[in-house]
Structure formats: C-alpha cells, structure tokens
Design a protein around this motif. Structure first.
Motif, PDB file in Angstrom:
ATOM      1  N   GLN A   1      17.222   2.187   1.450  1.00  0.00           N
ATOM      2  CA  GLN A   1      16.299   2.918   2.312  1.00  0.00           C
ATOM      3  C   GLN A   1      16.692   4.382   2.305  1.00  0.00           C
ATOM      4  OE1 GLN A   1      17.272   2.299   6.661  1.00  0.00           O
ATOM      5  NE2 GLN A   1      18.344   0.541   5.822  1.00  0.00           N
ATOM      6  N   ASP A   2      15.769   5.240   2.700  1.00  0.00           N
ATOM      7  CA  ASP A   2      16.039   6.679   2.717  1.00  0.00           C
ATOM      8  C   ASP A   2      16.702   7.066   4.032  1.00  0.00           C
ATOM      9  OD1 ASP A   2      14.898   6.951   0.243  1.00  0.00           O
ATOM     10  OD2 ASP A   2      12.924   7.479   1.015  1.00  0.00           O
ATOM     11  N   ILE A   3      18.032   7.101   4.021  1.00  0.00           N
ATOM     12  CA  ILE A   3      18.743   7.511   5.236  1.00  0.00           C
ATOM     13  C   ILE A   3      19.330   8.898   5.072  1.00  0.00           C
ATOM     14  CG2 ILE A   3      19.330   5.147   5.869  1.00  0.00           C
ATOM     15  CD1 ILE A   3      22.255   6.095   4.927  1.00  0.00           C
TER      16      ILE A   3
ATOM     17  N   ASN B   1      21.222   6.206  -0.831  1.00  0.00           N
ATOM     18  CA  ASN B   1      19.922   5.594  -0.567  1.00  0.00           C
ATOM     19  C   ASN B   1      19.680   4.378  -1.461  1.00  0.00           C
ATOM     20  OD1 ASN B   1      19.307   7.459   1.411  1.00  0.00           O
ATOM     21  ND2 ASN B   1      18.163   8.799   0.046  1.00  0.00           N
TER      22      ASN B   1
ATOM     23  N   THR C   1      17.350  14.026   0.443  1.00  0.00           N
ATOM     24  CA  THR C   1      17.661  14.381  -0.940  1.00  0.00           C
ATOM     25  C   THR C   1      16.777  15.540  -1.364  1.00  0.00           C
ATOM     26  OG1 THR C   1      16.065  12.807  -1.845  1.00  0.00           O
ATOM     27  CG2 THR C   1      18.299  12.000  -1.476  1.00  0.00           C
TER      28      THR C   1
ATOM     29  N   THR D   1      15.413   1.991  -9.159  1.00  0.00           N
ATOM     30  CA  THR D   1      15.329   0.979  -8.109  1.00  0.00           C
ATOM     31  C   THR D   1      15.126  -0.421  -8.686  1.00  0.00           C
ATOM     32  OG1 THR D   1      12.959   1.458  -7.894  1.00  0.00           O
ATOM     33  CG2 THR D   1      14.457   2.602  -6.389  1.00  0.00           C
TER      34      THR D   1
ATOM     35  N   LYS E   1      26.592   5.705   7.448  1.00  0.00           N
ATOM     36  CA  LYS E   1      25.682   4.567   7.406  1.00  0.00           C
ATOM     37  C   LYS E   1      26.490   3.284   7.445  1.00  0.00           C
ATOM     38  CE  LYS E   1      22.238   1.799   6.972  1.00  0.00           C
ATOM     39  NZ  LYS E   1      21.411   1.487   8.168  1.00  0.00           N
TER      40      LYS E   1
ATOM     41  N   SER F   1      20.519   6.690  -9.934  1.00  0.00           N
ATOM     42  CA  SER F   1      20.147   6.417  -8.547  1.00  0.00           C
ATOM     43  C   SER F   1      18.647   6.279  -8.365  1.00  0.00           C
ATOM     44  CB  SER F   1      20.681   7.534  -7.635  1.00  0.00           C
ATOM     45  OG  SER F   1      22.090   7.524  -7.623  1.00  0.00           O
TER      46      SER F   1
ATOM     47  N   SER G   1      23.631  11.652  -2.115  1.00  0.00           N
ATOM     48  CA  SER G   1      22.701  11.108  -1.126  1.00  0.00           C
ATOM     49  C   SER G   1      21.710  10.144  -1.766  1.00  0.00           C
ATOM     50  CB  SER G   1      21.961  12.244  -0.420  1.00  0.00           C
ATOM     51  OG  SER G   1      22.883  13.062   0.298  1.00  0.00           O
ATOM     52  N   SER G   2      21.231  10.467  -2.966  1.00  0.00           N
ATOM     53  CA  SER G   2      20.341   9.550  -3.679  1.00  0.00           C
ATOM     54  C   SER G   2      21.060   8.243  -3.992  1.00  0.00           C
ATOM     55  CB  SER G   2      19.845  10.201  -4.971  1.00  0.00           C
ATOM     56  OG  SER G   2      19.082  11.357  -4.702  1.00  0.00           O
TER      57      SER G   2
END
Length: 418
Positions: free
Chosen positions: A32-34, A27, A37, A154, A50, A151, A23-24
C-alpha cells in the motif's frame, strides 16, 4: 499483531542515498502507499514508521529514513534523525541502484558492523538498468545477502516477498526467533497440567520421549505442577482432583479417547501441537491442516521427518497418519516419506506437507522449512494437527491458541465458502 508494542517488533531500517527508491520499496513490501514517492530527491523528510505482520518472522517495524547524501536546507536535521536509526535497527536494508556503490554505502556497512547489525543490500530499479555481474560479485564479497528488485514490479511482489522473508529470517538476531514457552504461558503460577503419556511400542524403555520431558521441565520452570498419567487411568485420576486442571496435554495418537474423557470446559491440546507453536508458526500449520478437507483420491501428500529413525511396526508417520488420511478422504491418498533436512525437488507435486513435531530442529530451521513450503505454494501442517483433524477434534485442540484457531476457521471458510 497490530497491538504489538514497538519494543517487541523486529526493527528493520531502510537506508540509502536520496532517490534510490526506499519509499517505493517500502510501499511494495507493505502493499500500500504509506510513503510519499517522487522523482525529486529528498522527498522523505522524517522517519516513516510502518508496523506490520510479516510471516514467518511475526511483528516488524519498518523505518524509512531520509537519504544519506541529502543536500537540502534541512539535511542536517534529517541526517541526524537517520543516524539515530542506526541504534534502533535490528536489521538494515541498504537500498542502492545497479552499479552504484561508494562512500555512503561503505559508511553504512561500517556503522552497522560496529553495532553488529546484519545488512541486506537491496539493488533497486533493475527495471531501468540490470546490475553487472562484477557489481553483484563485489557486493556478495561485502555482505551475505543481496536482493535485486524493481519496486514498480507489483506483479512479481509475492515472489520477491518470499525471497525477502527468507533473507530476513536468516539475518534476524537469535532473540527474535527464540522459541516461545512450551506450556508455561498457558498455566498460572501454582497451576496444574495433566500430561497423558501412552506407554506403547514407541515409548522408550525406562524413560519418556523428549517432548514429554521438555513439557514437564517448562511447566516446572514456570512454577506450575505436573501430573503424568496413562490414558486408561485418566478418568479415575481426574476424579481424584478437587478442582479441574488448567490444561490437559496428551499424545496425539490418543486424542480421540482423551477428548471424550476430559470435560469440554478444560483446555486440551497435544504435545505435537505445543511443538508446532514453539518450533514454527502455529497459524501457518493451522491453515495448512484445513487442506486435508480438499484431498481427493490420487493426491500426493508428503510426510516430512526432520531426522532419520528406525520405523516401528505401527509407525506414526509411515503407517498411522497415511491410514487416517485415506479413511478421512475416502480414497487412495499417496503418501511419500522425506527424512532429513532437504525437501524433495518435486515439492510442488504435493497437495500437502505433514511435518513431524520438529523436536530436533531449531525454531529458525522450522520457520525456514515453512517458508520453503510457502514458496513452493504447498500448504504445510504438523503431525498433531493432522491427527486431530482426521479425528474430528482439531478445533478443540486449537482452542488454547485463539489466533491459530481463527486462522484455521478463516482458511476453512476460504476453501469452502458458504
């Protein structure tokens, strides 16, 4: 692309054990945080979908799944849903941790091999532990593509996305990189396309060049008619028609004359722009051509040809485009020629790449070349677009392709805000 149906998207499954950071990772890719986590194993309780636009591939659908080794009370239900993703996936991203590989990962490879689904292994959490050389070598013996990543990094997202896109492009099934129609989707059944074909030094004796022939065949395959004429006879020919043609397509070198002879209400473009759409991503080329506006004396421009040929006296890439660039920019623009597959190693020194029509490349190859330019942070466009721009008619020749025209206008505004 937000309205593209799921069935028309490339389905990319995220698979792996619980708490490997799927999941990280998602993202990070999406930006974006969808996905929720947590350090608690098994946070993902259902398949998270997504949809996004991932150039140069286009519309994709990421499928984030429950961990393969889920041991919670709901594990049976979760794993059943995860296993169904095996049959939906066009590409599998198998997420693991450094120096962790076992039965679960081997089972994924076996299941995907049965379905002939390509697998890319993502080695996550390299910020906590660097994978050993032996581990990476073993992985590369099992799969073609291995990508280490953190992950949480950024700051390195763009560089990582460039690598991921390249690997996805290499692994994607052929039907997701198949070229669109050249002109058939721009014509109604029974429609008429007028092709303006100059007969000059570059026209082969007794035949037409490949882009012209392929455009004729594509129109016929789509139940449309074609009228072929030289540029001097175009006005008289249009006057003979009892209705306007559905589109006029011309050689880029005569676009200025043809645009003056064709009524503004009639869609107009060039053979080279049709090929920019069929062979690559037209929006990328449209954005790239906007950078001509920023060229200054002393800037370097790369003229990229996909194949070698014997240059003629008034060669389009070696003579005409460099001349038009210098006239437009009002200074000494240095143009270098690169013929063949490989870009020069000093690619980052160039302010712009102007690529040929790529009629001898596959769509996958041209998308790859566009991706190479993106990684080098050099805008790339196409012969036809560059000529239309320097002749002041690029908005007209892009008008049959609204999304590409929008990309061009957005880039112009970005480079020259009001």
């Amino acid at each position: 692309m937000d309205t593209t149906p799921k069935g028309n998207r490339l389905h990319i499954a995220l698979l792996g054990r619980t708490n490997v950071g799927k999941s990280s990772f998602l993202n990070l890719v999406v930006g974006q945080d969808i996905a929720i986590t947590s350090s608690v194993a098994g946070t993902t309780t259902d398949v998270v979908e997504k949809a996004m636009e991932l150039l140069p591939l286009g519309p994709v659908l990421f499928l984030d799944t429950a961990g393969l080794d889920d041991a919670s009370e709901l594990s049976a239900l979760r794993l059943k849903k995860t296993e169904k993703i095996f049959d939906r996936a066009d590409i599998a991203l198998l997420v693991t941790e450094p120096d962790v590989w076992g039965t679960y990962e081997e089972e994924v490879l076996a299941e995907m091999d049965k379905r002939r689904v390509p697998v890319i292994v993502v080695v996550n959490k390299i910020d906590l532990h660097r994978p050993s050389d032996s581990f990476l070598q073993n992985l590369k013996a099992k799969v073609s593509h291995v990508i280490p990543v953190s992950s949480l990094d950024t700051a390195g997202r763009n560089a990582f996305l460039d690598t991921l896109k390249r690997r996805l492009l290499e692994a994607a099934p052929d039907d997701f990189v198949q070229p669109p129609s050249l002109v058939g989707d721009l014509l109604p059944p029974g429609g008429l396309a007028v092709l303006v074909v100059p007969i000059d030094l570059q026209a082969p004796r007794g035949r037409l060049i490949l882009p012209q022939v392929q455009t004729i065949r594509d129109a016929l395959d789509n139940d449309a008619a074609v009228l072929v004429v030289k540029e001097r006879e175009l006005p008289a020919t249009l006057a003979l028609l009892n209705r306007p043609p559905d589109i006029v397509i011309c050689d880029s070198q005569v676009i200025l004359k043809v645009s003056a002879d064709v009524a503004p209400a009639i869609p107009l473009t060039t053979f080279s722009i049709l090929f920019a759409r069929q062979k690559g991503d037209l929006a990328t080329a449209a954005e790239g051509v906007a950078y001509i506006e920023n060229l200054q004396s002393g800037d370097k421009v790369l003229i990229a040809e996909a194949c070698s040929h014997h240059p003629l006296e008034d060669d389009i890439g070696r003579v005409k485009i460099p001349r038009w660039l210098k006239q437009y920019a009002g200074g000494n623009i240095q143009t270098d020629i690169s013929a063949g597959w490989d870009y020069p190693e000093n690619l980052r020194e160039y302010k712009l790449i102007i690529h040929c029509g790529a009629c001898m490349l596959t769509r996958r190859e041209m998308l790859g070349r566009q991706q190479q330019a993106r990684e080098a942070e050099v805008p790339v466009t196409n012969y036809g677009l560059a000529i239309s721009f320097t002749q002041g008619v690029v908005r007209r020749t892009l008008s049959p392709f609204p999304s590409a025209l929008l990309a061009f206008d957005r880039k112009i505004k970005e480079l020259h805000p009001p």
